[in-house]
Design an enzyme around this catalytic site. Structure first.
Site, PDB file in Angstrom:
ATOM      1  N   ASN A   1       0.864  -1.175   0.000  1.00 21.99           N
ATOM      2  CA  ASN A   1       0.000   0.000   0.000  1.00 21.99           C
ATOM      3  C   ASN A   1       0.905   1.231   0.000  1.00 21.99           C
ATOM      4  O   ASN A   1       1.466   1.586   1.029  1.00 21.99           O
ATOM      5  CB  ASN A   1      -0.894  -0.042   1.252  1.00 21.99           C
ATOM      6  CG  ASN A   1      -1.734   1.210   1.409  1.00 21.99           C
ATOM      7  OD1 ASN A   1      -1.793   2.057   0.517  1.00 21.99           O
ATOM      8  ND2 ASN A   1      -2.398   1.329   2.548  1.00 21.99           N
ATOM      9  N   TRP A   2       1.054   1.824  -1.176  1.00 22.10           N
ATOM     10  CA  TRP A   2       1.984   2.959  -1.291  1.00 22.10           C
ATOM     11  C   TRP A   2       1.425   4.222  -0.629  1.00 22.10           C
ATOM     12  O   TRP A   2       2.151   5.188  -0.443  1.00 22.10           O
ATOM     13  CB  TRP A   2       2.286   3.250  -2.770  1.00 22.10           C
ATOM     14  CG  TRP A   2       3.012   2.169  -3.510  1.00 22.10           C
ATOM     15  CD1 TRP A   2       3.322   0.900  -3.052  1.00 22.10           C
ATOM     16  CD2 TRP A   2       3.530   2.239  -4.845  1.00 22.10           C
ATOM     17  NE1 TRP A   2       3.985   0.202  -4.018  1.00 22.10           N
ATOM     18  CE2 TRP A   2       4.128   0.991  -5.143  1.00 22.10           C
ATOM     19  CE3 TRP A   2       3.541   3.234  -5.836  1.00 22.10           C
ATOM     20  CZ2 TRP A   2       4.735   0.725  -6.373  1.00 22.10           C
ATOM     21  CZ3 TRP A   2       4.138   2.967  -7.059  1.00 22.10           C
ATOM     22  CH2 TRP A   2       4.739   1.722  -7.313  1.00 22.10           C
ATOM     23  N   LYS A   3       0.161   4.222  -0.326  1.00 22.65           N
ATOM     24  CA  LYS A   3      -0.502   5.404   0.255  1.00 22.65           C
ATOM     25  C   LYS A   3      -0.259   6.639  -0.633  1.00 22.65           C
ATOM     26  O   LYS A   3      -0.134   6.497  -1.842  1.00 22.65           O
ATOM     27  CB  LYS A   3      -0.042   5.617   1.705  1.00 22.65           C
ATOM     28  CG  LYS A   3      -0.236   4.332   2.537  1.00 22.65           C
ATOM     29  CD  LYS A   3      -0.091   4.537   4.010  1.00 22.65           C
ATOM     30  CE  LYS A   3      -0.296   3.187   4.710  1.00 22.65           C
ATOM     31  NZ  LYS A   3      -0.258   3.302   6.170  1.00 22.65           N
TER      32      LYS A   3
ATOM     33  N   HIS B   1      -9.659   1.071   4.698  1.00 25.71           N
ATOM     34  CA  HIS B   1      -8.398   1.259   5.420  1.00 25.71           C
ATOM     35  C   HIS B   1      -8.653   2.223   6.584  1.00 25.71           C
ATOM     36  O   HIS B   1      -9.450   3.153   6.465  1.00 25.71           O
ATOM     37  CB  HIS B   1      -7.326   1.817   4.480  1.00 25.71           C
ATOM     38  CG  HIS B   1      -5.966   1.827   5.110  1.00 25.71           C
ATOM     39  ND1 HIS B   1      -5.573   2.796   6.009  1.00 25.71           N
ATOM     40  CD2 HIS B   1      -4.923   0.965   5.008  1.00 25.71           C
ATOM     41  CE1 HIS B   1      -4.343   2.532   6.414  1.00 25.71           C
ATOM     42  NE2 HIS B   1      -3.928   1.433   5.831  1.00 25.71           N
TER      43      HIS B   1
ATOM     44  N   GLU C   1      -7.072   4.638   7.650  1.00 23.32           N
ATOM     45  CA  GLU C   1      -6.859   6.051   7.329  1.00 23.32           C
ATOM     46  C   GLU C   1      -8.072   6.634   6.599  1.00 23.32           C
ATOM     47  O   GLU C   1      -8.374   7.819   6.726  1.00 23.32           O
ATOM     48  CB  GLU C   1      -5.563   6.193   6.506  1.00 23.32           C
ATOM     49  CG  GLU C   1      -4.340   6.027   7.404  1.00 23.32           C
ATOM     50  CD  GLU C   1      -3.108   5.457   6.728  1.00 23.32           C
ATOM     51  OE1 GLU C   1      -3.019   5.489   5.488  1.00 23.32           O
ATOM     52  OE2 GLU C   1      -2.222   4.959   7.467  1.00 23.32           O
TER      53      GLU C   1
ATOM     54  N   GLU D   1      -5.617  -5.019  10.489  1.00 23.01           N
ATOM     55  CA  GLU D   1      -4.619  -3.974  10.722  1.00 23.01           C
ATOM     56  C   GLU D   1      -4.947  -3.225  12.012  1.00 23.01           C
ATOM     57  O   GLU D   1      -5.727  -2.264  11.988  1.00 23.01           O
ATOM     58  CB  GLU D   1      -4.609  -2.980   9.552  1.00 23.01           C
ATOM     59  CG  GLU D   1      -4.221  -3.596   8.225  1.00 23.01           C
ATOM     60  CD  GLU D   1      -3.613  -2.560   7.301  1.00 23.01           C
ATOM     61  OE1 GLU D   1      -2.465  -2.762   6.888  1.00 23.01           O
ATOM     62  OE2 GLU D   1      -4.273  -1.547   7.009  1.00 23.01           O
TER      63      GLU D   1
ATOM     64  N   GLY E   1       2.253   2.116  10.828  1.00 23.44           N
ATOM     65  CA  GLY E   1       3.242   3.189  10.710  1.00 23.44           C
ATOM     66  C   GLY E   1       3.934   3.552  12.005  1.00 23.44           C
ATOM     67  O   GLY E   1       4.588   4.590  12.097  1.00 23.44           O
TER      68      GLY E   1
ATOM     69  N   SER F   1       3.149  -2.251  10.408  1.00 26.61           N
ATOM     70  CA  SER F   1       4.590  -2.326  10.700  1.00 26.61           C
ATOM     71  C   SER F   1       5.222  -3.665  10.331  1.00 26.61           C
ATOM     72  O   SER F   1       6.104  -4.160  11.033  1.00 26.61           O
ATOM     73  CB  SER F   1       4.861  -1.989  12.172  1.00 26.61           C
ATOM     74  OG  SER F   1       4.455  -0.658  12.446  1.00 26.61           O
TER      75      SER F   1
ATOM     76  N   GLY G   1       2.712  -1.185   4.345  1.00 26.31           N
ATOM     77  CA  GLY G   1       2.724   0.238   4.016  1.00 26.31           C
ATOM     78  C   GLY G   1       4.142   0.722   3.771  1.00 26.31           C
ATOM     79  O   GLY G   1       4.694   0.576   2.680  1.00 26.31           O
ATOM     80  N   GLY G   2       4.753   1.274   4.800  1.00 19.94           N
ATOM     81  CA  GLY G   2       6.068   1.892   4.678  1.00 19.94           C
ATOM     82  C   GLY G   2       7.099   1.038   3.944  1.00 19.94           C
ATOM     83  O   GLY G   2       7.803   1.526   3.055  1.00 19.94           O
TER      84      GLY G   2
HETATM   85  P1  PGA Z   1       2.669   0.215   7.699  1.00 20.06           P
HETATM   86  O1  PGA Z   1       1.208   0.432   7.053  1.00 20.06           O
HETATM   87  O2  PGA Z   1       3.218  -1.065   7.113  1.00 20.06           O
HETATM   88  O3  PGA Z   1       3.456   1.411   7.306  1.00 20.06           O
HETATM   89  O4  PGA Z   1       2.478   0.082   9.180  1.00 20.06           O
HETATM   90  C1  PGA Z   1       0.340  -0.634   6.847  1.00 20.06           C
HETATM   91  C2  PGA Z   1      -0.936  -0.151   6.214  1.00 20.06           C
HETATM   92  O5  PGA Z   1      -1.434   0.919   6.602  1.00 20.06           O
HETATM   93  O6  PGA Z   1      -1.505  -0.798   5.324  1.00 20.06           O
END
Ligand code: PGA
Length: 253
Positions: free
Chosen positions: A11-13, A102, A104, A172, A178, A216, A237-238
């Site tokens: 997930n590049w966000k 998600h 977010e 999640e 994050g 994470s 994500g990251g």
């Molecule tokens: P993260 O994000 O790996 O940076 O914790 C995961 C996500 O939000 O899908």
């Protein structure tokens, strides 16, 4: 039924300009043959980059080496919804998946379970596999409500037509996204076992639904998380912004 094949989804966000996206996608695709026996790879770039990434990876997409997905979709197929992206638009660009619900989106755009349900249904109607995200806040976990929250979110957002082939669920925990913090392996296993029980109860082939863990995930913790019985992949994500790390996570499956 055999356990579903591992899916490692990136997930590049809201990250990446065109040059970054092309480099990242190409590097991941170049490494894909090396991990394809272990895991399917999915990249979810921001909407602005999907077309470019799809064109860049046309060959790899055709051979099923990688897949592309959106990060969100609107529940209607078209209309006066400024700034939104409809599910058929994602299909049109070559997407096979879309992330819905998600945390977010739930937090920043006030998306609730009925809305996520509508998006998941719209995704399936457009031929996409929705990756439905669920997960508790830290306060909810501290109050011992994690399982209740996850069950409520799945029950509230799983389309009636859901089956193993057309839906993915991602657990999640919000406090792990994050932050560099992850739940204990026992806690991840407990939630995934409960999700599996709920899905086998609701669906004929619920034992085949892919259950991803997200929050994470990095090369250093991927192997132990992916080894858990009901964890069938990761939503990253990251670490998905670094091709080497993303491929190392897939290699750890
Ligand atoms: P993260 O994000 O790996 O940076 O914790 C995961 C996500 O939000 O899908």
């Amino acid at each position: 039924m055999a356990a579903p094949k591992t899916l490692i989804a990136g997930n590049w966000k809201m990250n990446g300009l065109r040059a970054d996206g092309v480099t990242l996608a190409k590097t991941v695709a170049a490494g894909a043959p090396g991990v394809s026996a272990k895991a399917d790879l999915l990249m979810c770039p921001p909407a602005t980059l999907i077309s470019l990434v799809a064109n860049t990876l046309a060959e790899a997409l055709r051979h099923g080496l990688v897949s592309i997905g959106g990060q969100d979709c609107h529940h209607e197929v078209s209309g006066a919804h400024t700034g939104d992206v409809a599910a058929p638009m994602l299909t049109d660009l070559g997407c096979g998946y879309v992330i819905v619900g998600h945390s977010e989106r739930r937090t920043n755009h006030s998306e609730d379970d009925p809305m996520v349900w509508q998006k998941a249904v719209a995704a399936q109607l457009a031929g996409l596999i929705p990756i439905i995200c669920v997960g508790e806040t830290e306060e909810e976990r501290d109050r011992g409500e994690a399982l209740d929250v996850v069950r409520r979110q799945i029950n509230g957002s799983l389309p009636d037509a859901a089956k193993a082939a057309n839906v993915v669920i991602a657990y999640e925990p919000i406090w792990a996204i994050g932050t560099g913090r992850t739940p204990s392996l026992d806690d991840i296993a407990e939630v995934h076992d409960a999700m599996r029980a709920l899905l086998t109860d609701r669906l004929n082939d619920g034992d085949g639904v892919r259950l991803l863990y997200g929050g994470s995930v990095k090369p250093g913790n991927a192997a132990e998380i992916l080894a858990l019985a009901n964890v069938n992949g990761a939503l990253v994500g990251g670490a998905s912004l670094n091709a080497e790390d993303f491929l190392a996570i897939a290699a750890a499956a």
